[in-house]
Design an enzyme around this catalytic site. Structure first.
Site, PDB file in Angstrom:
ATOM      1  N   HIS A 184      12.861  -3.172   1.485  1.00 14.27           N
ATOM      2  CA  HIS A 184      12.310  -1.897   1.957  1.00 14.27           C
ATOM      3  C   HIS A 184      13.196  -0.768   1.473  1.00 14.27           C
ATOM      4  O   HIS A 184      14.428  -0.852   1.591  1.00 14.27           O
ATOM      5  CB  HIS A 184      12.223  -1.858   3.487  1.00 14.27           C
ATOM      6  CG  HIS A 184      11.252  -2.851   4.022  1.00 14.27           C
ATOM      7  ND1 HIS A 184       9.896  -2.684   3.892  1.00 14.27           N
ATOM      8  CD2 HIS A 184      11.436  -4.031   4.627  1.00 14.27           C
ATOM      9  CE1 HIS A 184       9.283  -3.724   4.413  1.00 14.27           C
ATOM     10  NE2 HIS A 184      10.198  -4.569   4.868  1.00 14.27           N
ATOM     11  N   ASN A 242       7.809  -6.061  -1.153  1.00 12.79           N
ATOM     12  CA  ASN A 242       7.840  -4.926  -0.226  1.00 12.79           C
ATOM     13  C   ASN A 242       6.391  -4.751   0.241  1.00 12.79           C
ATOM     14  O   ASN A 242       5.595  -4.100  -0.443  1.00 12.79           O
ATOM     15  CB  ASN A 242       8.350  -3.658  -0.909  1.00 12.79           C
ATOM     16  CG  ASN A 242       8.398  -2.484   0.071  1.00 12.79           C
ATOM     17  OD1 ASN A 242       7.851  -2.558   1.168  1.00 12.79           O
ATOM     18  ND2 ASN A 242       9.046  -1.402  -0.336  1.00 12.79           N
ATOM     19  N   GLU A 288      12.579 -10.000   0.982  1.00 14.12           N
ATOM     20  CA  GLU A 288      11.892  -8.775   1.410  1.00 14.12           C
ATOM     21  C   GLU A 288      12.759  -7.562   1.045  1.00 14.12           C
ATOM     22  O   GLU A 288      13.979  -7.613   1.194  1.00 14.12           O
ATOM     23  CB  GLU A 288      11.723  -8.863   2.933  1.00 14.12           C
ATOM     24  CG  GLU A 288      11.139  -7.652   3.589  1.00 14.12           C
ATOM     25  CD  GLU A 288      11.153  -7.805   5.126  1.00 14.12           C
ATOM     26  OE1 GLU A 288      12.041  -8.501   5.669  1.00 14.12           O
ATOM     27  OE2 GLU A 288      10.273  -7.203   5.753  1.00 14.12           O
ATOM     28  N   ALA A 343       3.274  -0.990   4.620  1.00 11.93           N
ATOM     29  CA  ALA A 343       2.775  -0.989   6.003  1.00 11.93           C
ATOM     30  C   ALA A 343       2.329  -2.379   6.465  1.00 11.93           C
ATOM     31  O   ALA A 343       2.371  -2.681   7.671  1.00 11.93           O
ATOM     32  CB  ALA A 343       1.628   0.001   6.134  1.00 11.93           C
ATOM     33  N   ARG A 347      13.627   3.480  12.218  1.00 11.58           N
ATOM     34  CA  ARG A 347      12.450   4.364  12.286  1.00 11.58           C
ATOM     35  C   ARG A 347      11.640   4.047  13.556  1.00 11.58           C
ATOM     36  O   ARG A 347      12.188   3.528  14.512  1.00 11.58           O
ATOM     37  CB  ARG A 347      11.646   4.201  10.987  1.00 11.58           C
ATOM     38  CG  ARG A 347      12.498   4.581   9.769  1.00 11.58           C
ATOM     39  CD  ARG A 347      11.737   4.437   8.474  1.00 11.58           C
ATOM     40  NE  ARG A 347      10.586   5.352   8.429  1.00 11.58           N
ATOM     41  CZ  ARG A 347       9.631   5.281   7.499  1.00 11.58           C
ATOM     42  NH1 ARG A 347       9.706   4.367   6.544  1.00 11.58           N
ATOM     43  NH2 ARG A 347       8.619   6.132   7.513  1.00 11.58           N
ATOM     44  N   TYR A 400      11.795   8.338   1.169  1.00 10.68           N
ATOM     45  CA  TYR A 400      11.635   7.360   0.080  1.00 10.68           C
ATOM     46  C   TYR A 400      12.263   7.796  -1.237  1.00 10.68           C
ATOM     47  O   TYR A 400      12.225   7.051  -2.213  1.00 10.68           O
ATOM     48  CB  TYR A 400      10.136   7.069  -0.136  1.00 10.68           C
ATOM     49  CG  TYR A 400       9.456   6.540   1.103  1.00 10.68           C
ATOM     50  CD1 TYR A 400       9.851   5.324   1.662  1.00 10.68           C
ATOM     51  CD2 TYR A 400       8.442   7.252   1.734  1.00 10.68           C
ATOM     52  CE1 TYR A 400       9.242   4.830   2.808  1.00 10.68           C
ATOM     53  CE2 TYR A 400       7.825   6.771   2.883  1.00 10.68           C
ATOM     54  CZ  TYR A 400       8.232   5.562   3.410  1.00 10.68           C
ATOM     55  OH  TYR A 400       7.644   5.080   4.540  1.00 10.68           O
ATOM     56  N   ARG A 448       5.276  12.418  -1.723  1.00 11.70           N
ATOM     57  CA  ARG A 448       5.423  12.849  -0.330  1.00 11.70           C
ATOM     58  C   ARG A 448       6.671  12.201   0.263  1.00 11.70           C
ATOM     59  O   ARG A 448       7.150  11.194  -0.213  1.00 11.70           O
ATOM     60  CB  ARG A 448       4.239  12.366   0.524  1.00 11.70           C
ATOM     61  CG  ARG A 448       2.880  12.855   0.096  1.00 11.70           C
ATOM     62  CD  ARG A 448       2.244  13.720   1.182  1.00 11.70           C
ATOM     63  NE  ARG A 448       0.830  13.971   0.968  1.00 11.70           N
ATOM     64  CZ  ARG A 448       0.305  14.504  -0.115  1.00 11.70           C
ATOM     65  NH1 ARG A 448       1.061  14.783  -1.140  1.00 11.70           N
ATOM     66  NH2 ARG A 448      -0.983  14.734  -0.214  1.00 11.70           N
ATOM     67  N   PRO A 478       0.786  -1.227   0.000  1.00  4.65           N
ATOM     68  CA  PRO A 478       0.000   0.000   0.000  1.00  4.65           C
ATOM     69  C   PRO A 478       0.824   1.287   0.000  1.00  4.65           C
ATOM     70  O   PRO A 478       1.842   1.383   0.696  1.00  4.65           O
ATOM     71  CB  PRO A 478      -0.834  -0.108   1.284  1.00  4.65           C
ATOM     72  CG  PRO A 478      -0.180  -1.158   2.095  1.00  4.65           C
ATOM     73  CD  PRO A 478       0.482  -2.093   1.133  1.00  4.65           C
ATOM     74  N   ASN A 479       0.341   2.206  -0.798  1.00  2.00           N
ATOM     75  CA  ASN A 479       0.856   3.584  -0.890  1.00  2.00           C
ATOM     76  C   ASN A 479       2.174   3.712  -1.648  1.00  2.00           C
ATOM     77  O   ASN A 479       2.625   4.827  -1.888  1.00  2.00           O
ATOM     78  CB  ASN A 479       0.980   4.231   0.512  1.00  2.00           C
ATOM     79  CG  ASN A 479      -0.358   4.335   1.194  1.00  2.00           C
ATOM     80  OD1 ASN A 479      -1.313   4.825   0.592  1.00  2.00           O
ATOM     81  ND2 ASN A 479      -0.462   3.855   2.413  1.00  2.00           N
TER      82      ASN A 479
HETATM   83  O1  CA2 Z   1      10.729   1.518   3.378  1.00  2.00           O
HETATM   84  C1  CA2 Z   1       9.832   0.878   2.829  1.00  2.00           C
HETATM   85  O2  CA2 Z   1       9.937   0.431   1.680  1.00  2.00           O
HETATM   86  C2  CA2 Z   1       8.509   0.665   3.557  1.00  2.00           C
HETATM   87  O3  CA2 Z   1       8.021  -0.620   3.230  1.00  2.00           O
HETATM   88  C3  CA2 Z   1       7.568   1.744   3.043  1.00  2.00           C
HETATM   89  C4  CA2 Z   1       6.209   1.724   3.730  1.00  2.00           C
HETATM   90  C5  CA2 Z   1       6.378   1.745   5.248  1.00  2.00           C
HETATM   91  O4  CA2 Z   1       5.103   1.600   5.864  1.00  2.00           O
HETATM   92  C6  CA2 Z   1       7.294   0.640   5.732  1.00  2.00           C
HETATM   93  O5  CA2 Z   1       7.444   0.768   7.137  1.00  2.00           O
HETATM   94  C7  CA2 Z   1       8.645   0.734   5.074  1.00  2.00           C
HETATM   95  C8  CA2 Z   1       5.383   2.938   3.290  1.00  2.00           C
HETATM   96  C9  CA2 Z   1       5.181   3.031   1.825  1.00  2.00           C
HETATM   97  C10 CA2 Z   1       4.407   4.277   1.528  1.00  2.00           C
HETATM   98  O6  CA2 Z   1       5.174   5.097   0.725  1.00  2.00           O
HETATM   99  C11 CA2 Z   1       4.837   6.397   0.609  1.00  2.00           C
HETATM  100  C12 CA2 Z   1       5.131   7.002  -0.578  1.00  2.00           C
HETATM  101  C13 CA2 Z   1       4.834   8.327  -0.760  1.00  2.00           C
HETATM  102  C14 CA2 Z   1       4.225   9.053   0.233  1.00  2.00           C
HETATM  103  C15 CA2 Z   1       3.949   8.450   1.432  1.00  2.00           C
HETATM  104  C16 CA2 Z   1       4.247   7.115   1.623  1.00  2.00           C
END
Ligand code: CA2
Length: 144
Positions: A99, A73, A97, A76, A106, A22, A17, A9-10
């Protein structure tokens, strides 16, 4: 050699953002990077991004017999989804996996990875490069 790449997700919002966490590149750029990395490694990939836990579980279940390995990946869902862990264990395909950030550096709630418990190893905190390393790692593992 066929690898399934699952993004949770996301991740489709990459670049919009939190670039300090990221990076600035967007999701289509990640997909192009994955295709280029796969071509360099000489493997075939299929990429799926979903915001829905059940879709990710379905994709993992359907990977059996269609793919040789999984790169995931779970975003969340990494830190919440026993369903994704169980699906990875059920199909028993080699999984890795990835990330973009390093969840261990974090918030405390990101320190547990359920999916990671069913994975051969994890690549964290290396941005897009973690996916290329995962592709090479799985290719080498499957070639042994
Ligand atoms: O670091 C990673 O790849 C994560 O899997 C990214 C997830 C986070 O919940 C994990 O703890 C670590 C979040 C992905 C959402 O990405 C966004 C992209 C743009 C704006 C906001 C969030």
């Amino acid at each position: 050699m066929k690898l399934l790449i699952l993004n949770g997700p996301n991740l489709n919002l990459l670049g919009l953002r939190e670039p300090e966490i990221y990076g600035k590149a967007d999701y289509p750029a990640l997909c192009r990077y994955l295709e280029e990395s796969a071509m360099t490694a000489g493997v075939s990939i299929h990429i799926v991004q979903s915001n829905h836990e059940g879709v990710l579980v379905d994709e993992i279940q359907q990977a059996l017999g269609r793919f040789d390995g999984i790169i995931i990946n779970p975003a969340a869902y990494t830190h919440t989804s026993v369903a994704i862990l169980d699906a990875l264990k059920a199909v028993s395909l080699p999984a890795v996996e990835v990330h973009l950030s390093n969840p261990l550096q974090r918030e405390a709630f990101r320190h547990v990875s359920y999916a990671g418990m069913a994975c051969l190893r994890s690549f964290v905190g290396q941005g897009f490069s973690g996916y290329a390393q995962a592709i090479t790692y799985l290719k080498d593992y499957l070639s042994e």
